[in-house]
Design a protein around this motif. Structure first.
Motif, mmCIF file in Angstrom:
data_model
loop_
_atom_site.group_PDB
_atom_site.id
_atom_site.type_symbol
_atom_site.label_atom_id
_atom_site.label_comp_id
_atom_site.label_asym_id
_atom_site.label_seq_id
_atom_site.Cartn_x
_atom_site.Cartn_y
_atom_site.Cartn_z
ATOM 1 N N SER A 159 65.629 -38.117 31.802
ATOM 2 C CA SER A 159 65.091 -37.466 32.883
ATOM 3 C C SER A 159 63.960 -36.597 32.120
ATOM 4 C CB SER A 159 66.056 -36.842 33.618
ATOM 5 O OG SER A 159 66.714 -35.872 32.791
ATOM 6 N N PRO A 160 63.068 -36.158 32.961
ATOM 7 C CA PRO A 160 61.790 -35.588 32.293
ATOM 8 C C PRO A 160 62.268 -34.306 31.428
ATOM 9 C CG PRO A 160 61.297 -36.101 34.594
ATOM 10 C CD PRO A 160 62.622 -36.221 34.125
ATOM 11 N N GLY A 161 63.027 -33.292 31.753
ATOM 12 C CA GLY A 161 63.324 -32.293 31.308
ATOM 13 C C GLY A 161 64.172 -32.336 29.976
ATOM 14 N N ARG A 162 64.636 -33.432 29.556
ATOM 15 C CA ARG A 162 65.578 -33.611 28.519
ATOM 16 C C ARG A 162 65.328 -32.683 27.153
ATOM 17 N NH1 ARG A 162 69.860 -38.304 26.442
ATOM 18 N NH2 ARG A 162 70.697 -36.838 25.048
ATOM 19 N N LEU A 163 64.101 -33.381 26.769
ATOM 20 C CA LEU A 163 63.560 -32.859 25.291
ATOM 21 C C LEU A 163 63.602 -31.460 25.474
ATOM 22 C CD1 LEU A 163 60.951 -35.649 24.742
ATOM 23 C CD2 LEU A 163 63.061 -35.418 23.708
ATOM 24 N N GLU A 164 62.714 -30.625 26.312
ATOM 25 C CA GLU A 164 62.520 -29.395 26.464
ATOM 26 C C GLU A 164 64.076 -28.627 26.747
ATOM 27 O OE1 GLU A 164 61.707 -25.526 26.351
ATOM 28 O OE2 GLU A 164 60.444 -27.208 25.258
ATOM 29 N N GLY A 165 64.638 -29.158 27.522
ATOM 30 C CA GLY A 165 66.030 -28.344 27.912
ATOM 31 C C GLY A 165 66.847 -28.328 26.526
ATOM 32 N N GLU A 166 67.228 -29.462 25.729
ATOM 33 C CA GLU A 166 67.815 -29.511 24.512
ATOM 34 C C GLU A 166 67.195 -28.393 23.438
ATOM 35 O OE1 GLU A 166 69.798 -33.879 24.651
ATOM 36 O OE2 GLU A 166 68.015 -33.592 23.352
ATOM 37 N N ALA A 167 65.936 -28.494 23.508
ATOM 38 C CA ALA A 167 65.400 -27.318 22.578
ATOM 39 C C ALA A 167 65.532 -26.177 22.838
ATOM 40 C CB ALA A 167 64.028 -27.779 22.358
ATOM 41 N N ARG A 168 65.614 -25.870 24.274
ATOM 42 C CA ARG A 168 65.913 -24.310 24.736
ATOM 43 C C ARG A 168 67.220 -24.072 24.533
ATOM 44 N NH1 ARG A 168 66.150 -22.339 30.933
ATOM 45 N NH2 ARG A 168 66.546 -20.114 30.393
ATOM 46 N N LEU A 169 68.207 -24.901 24.801
ATOM 47 C CA LEU A 169 69.573 -24.524 24.341
ATOM 48 C C LEU A 169 69.855 -24.534 22.864
ATOM 49 C CD1 LEU A 169 70.927 -27.106 26.980
ATOM 50 C CD2 LEU A 169 71.235 -24.488 27.105
ATOM 51 N N ALA A 170 69.090 -25.136 22.188
ATOM 52 C CA ALA A 170 69.334 -25.021 20.491
ATOM 53 C C ALA A 170 68.931 -23.539 20.356
ATOM 54 C CB ALA A 170 68.533 -25.843 19.972
ATOM 55 N N ARG A 171 67.753 -23.175 20.914
ATOM 56 C CA ARG A 171 67.153 -21.632 20.813
ATOM 57 C C ARG A 171 68.124 -20.574 21.442
ATOM 58 N NH1 ARG A 171 62.577 -24.110 22.578
ATOM 59 N NH2 ARG A 171 62.664 -22.614 24.544
ATOM 60 N N GLU A 172 68.685 -20.785 22.609
ATOM 61 C CA GLU A 172 69.156 -19.559 23.268
ATOM 62 C C GLU A 172 70.751 -19.629 23.547
ATOM 63 O OE1 GLU A 172 66.972 -19.217 27.117
ATOM 64 O OE2 GLU A 172 65.220 -19.837 26.236
ATOM 65 N N SER A 173 71.339 -20.543 23.302
ATOM 66 C CA SER A 173 72.976 -20.685 23.181
ATOM 67 C C SER A 173 73.418 -19.691 22.100
ATOM 68 C CB SER A 173 73.307 -22.030 23.157
ATOM 69 O OG SER A 173 73.019 -22.863 23.919
ATOM 70 N N ASP A 174 74.429 -19.245 22.404
ATOM 71 C CA ASP A 174 75.193 -18.415 21.351
ATOM 72 C C ASP A 174 75.865 -19.210 20.023
ATOM 73 O OD1 ASP A 174 75.133 -15.701 22.539
ATOM 74 O OD2 ASP A 174 75.923 -16.996 24.303
ATOM 75 N N ALA A 175 76.208 -20.423 20.360
ATOM 76 C CA ALA A 175 76.360 -21.361 19.112
ATOM 77 C C ALA A 175 76.426 -22.604 19.585
ATOM 78 C CB ALA A 175 78.085 -20.986 19.067
ATOM 79 N N LEU A 176 76.001 -23.661 18.764
ATOM 80 C CA LEU A 176 76.181 -25.011 19.042
ATOM 81 C C LEU A 176 77.393 -25.558 18.356
ATOM 82 C CD1 LEU A 176 72.609 -26.010 18.502
ATOM 83 C CD2 LEU A 176 73.525 -25.605 20.687
ATOM 84 N N VAL A 177 78.342 -26.536 18.979
ATOM 85 C CA VAL A 177 79.279 -27.099 18.544
ATOM 86 C C VAL A 177 78.835 -28.384 18.396
ATOM 87 C CG1 VAL A 177 81.651 -28.006 19.041
ATOM 88 C CG2 VAL A 177 81.183 -25.501 19.312
ATOM 89 N N VAL A 178 79.001 -29.238 17.246
ATOM 90 C CA VAL A 178 78.580 -30.722 17.187
ATOM 91 C C VAL A 178 79.777 -31.333 16.547
ATOM 92 C CG1 VAL A 178 76.180 -30.101 16.984
ATOM 93 C CG2 VAL A 178 77.699 -30.075 14.734
ATOM 94 N N ILE A 179 79.910 -32.573 16.718
ATOM 95 C CA ILE A 179 80.960 -33.367 16.098
ATOM 96 C C ILE A 179 80.981 -34.048 15.044
ATOM 97 C CG2 ILE A 179 80.090 -35.670 17.227
ATOM 98 C CD1 ILE A 179 82.884 -35.995 18.717
#
Length: 413
Positions: A159-179
């Protein structure tokens, strides 16, 4: 409450999963490894005394607003958009409505930390976390690839907003948990995520469900007319089940193994499912390939125990949880060398990694493993030992450490 007491007090945790329910069976709708990870970690945390709220979107008109799944573990189904299953990309239009419903829920059911699963959920949860003053942890489970990159680099933005949405979450989330380490590097390189805010939490495997058929590794095909391969997951182009079918077709007819395909298509992949059946007919494999449709976890494990070798031809996986589940059943795997699959399969130890997407190369790898009893026994034995060292208790424990660090930091702040 003192800081020492806060460090051991039970937490309130909200896992937010907008586009798929954590209780959906993997291989159905848009359910996959993410659903398994979320539910397994949530169940362990609930058993440990933490209050866990699973929050998703209502997909059926008769779906209750809240269901108690176990002590300390509840599933909330919020009204956002039509009460039916929709295509994955359509969920972007529902983010704002889901956000408002989530905010209303968490004002009444306060939590200490919110964990967004996939970017839809994170974008909905981010303003809610800020309003409530609680940390937001984000997991992507897959990270979109720009159209200029080959498909093997990751999923396309559905969907159109995914690339920017993921980049925003990478900047603004308090932590990223990856597998996996591979997903960590992708988050840094593709999204510009700060390395110090990324935490790798490996998955586990439920060894009460996934376990070998026998105590001793048998030769491939033992007790059957011929060896049997298995491939499982959503019937979606990303999973490249067509490559598994084409590879089987390349093997000599006299020694050709059976292939079992477990899973169902999401709403946007019905054409792909038809193409798989067409490929089977085109290759004359009707007697060799069987489609089971969606199965329960126990049903999937049972099919694995009746098989000899897992194929994992996905273009990209952040880890490839099915590899670990197969290993727990005593199956080595053949996988495409991409992303987290290079970590879930240890080349020439728990399986083989194939560097190309040529069916002939996959057929050669299959023939090598099935034709060498010594190699097969070594791969299967090592895969089983590796899986037995991976538990959901350990996985949830590492996740809890991330939550504690953020919650205690917020309290100090």
């Amino acid at each position: 409450m003192t800081s020492d007491a806060a460090s051991v007090a039970p937490l309130g945790i909200a896992f937010v999963v907008l586009h798929t329910s954590p209780v959906d069976e993997p291989g159905t709708k848009d359910a996959g490894g993410m659903n398994v990870v979320v539910r397994a970690q949530a169940e362990v945390l609930a058993r440990a005394g933490h209050r866990v709220e699973l929050v998703t979107r209502r997909q059926r008109p008769d779906e209750p607003a809240v269901v108690e799944l176990a002590p300390n573990l509840r599933l909330h189904s919020l009204t956002a958009g039509p009460a039916r299953t929709i295509e994955k990309g359509e969920h972007e239009a529902l983010i704002d409505e889901f956000r408002d419903a989530l905010a209303a829920l968490l004002r009444d059911v306060p939590v200490d930390v919110i964990h967004g699963e996939h970017w839809f959920s994170g974008i909905a949860a981010l303003p809610v976390a800020r309003e409530l003053g609680v940390p937001l942890v984000q997991s992507f489970h897959s990270i979109a690839a720009d159209a200029s990159l080959p498909l093997s680099a990751g999923e396309r933005a559905e969907s159109p907003g995914r690339l920017e949405g993921e980049a925003r979450l990478a900047r603004e989330s308090d932590a990223l948990v990856v597998i996996s380490d591979a997903e960590r590097e992708t988050a840094i390189e593709r999204l510009g995520a700060a390395p110090e805010r990324i935490f790798v939490v490996p998955p586990g495997v439920d060894q009460t469900v996934f376990y070998p058929a026998d105590a001793v590794v048998a030769a491939p095909g033992a007790g059957r007319d011929r060896p049997r391969l298995i491939v499982g997951g959503r019937l979606h182009p990303l999973k490249s089940i067509d490559l598994a079918i084409d590879a089987v077709a390349k093997l000599p007819e006299a020694s050709r193994p059976d292939l079992v395909v477990v899973g169902a298509p999401p709403p946007d992949s019905l054409d792909y499912e038809r193409s798989l059946h067409d490929a089977v007919a085109r290759h004359g494999l009707d007697e060799r390939v069987r489609f089971t449709g969606p199965l329960s976890r126990a049903g999937f494990a049972g099919e694995m125990r009746e098989s000899d070798l897992l194929l994992m031809p996905s273009h990209s996986e952040t880890f490839g949880l099915v590899v670990l589940e197969a290993a727990a059943c005593g199956l080595p795997a053949i996988a495409y060398r991409s992303g987290g699959l290079a970590e879930s399969v240890r080349h020439n130890e728990t399986g083989l990694l194939v560097d190309t997407r040529e069916p002939a190369d996959w057929a050669a790898a299959i023939a090598r493993v099935l034709g060498d009893a010594g190699l097969y026994e070594r791969l299967a034995t090592t895969a089983l030992a590796h899986a037995r060292a991976m538990s959901w208790d350990a996985s949830a424990g590492q996740l809890l450490e991330v939550y504690r660090e953020l919650v205690n930091g917020a309290a100090r702040g």
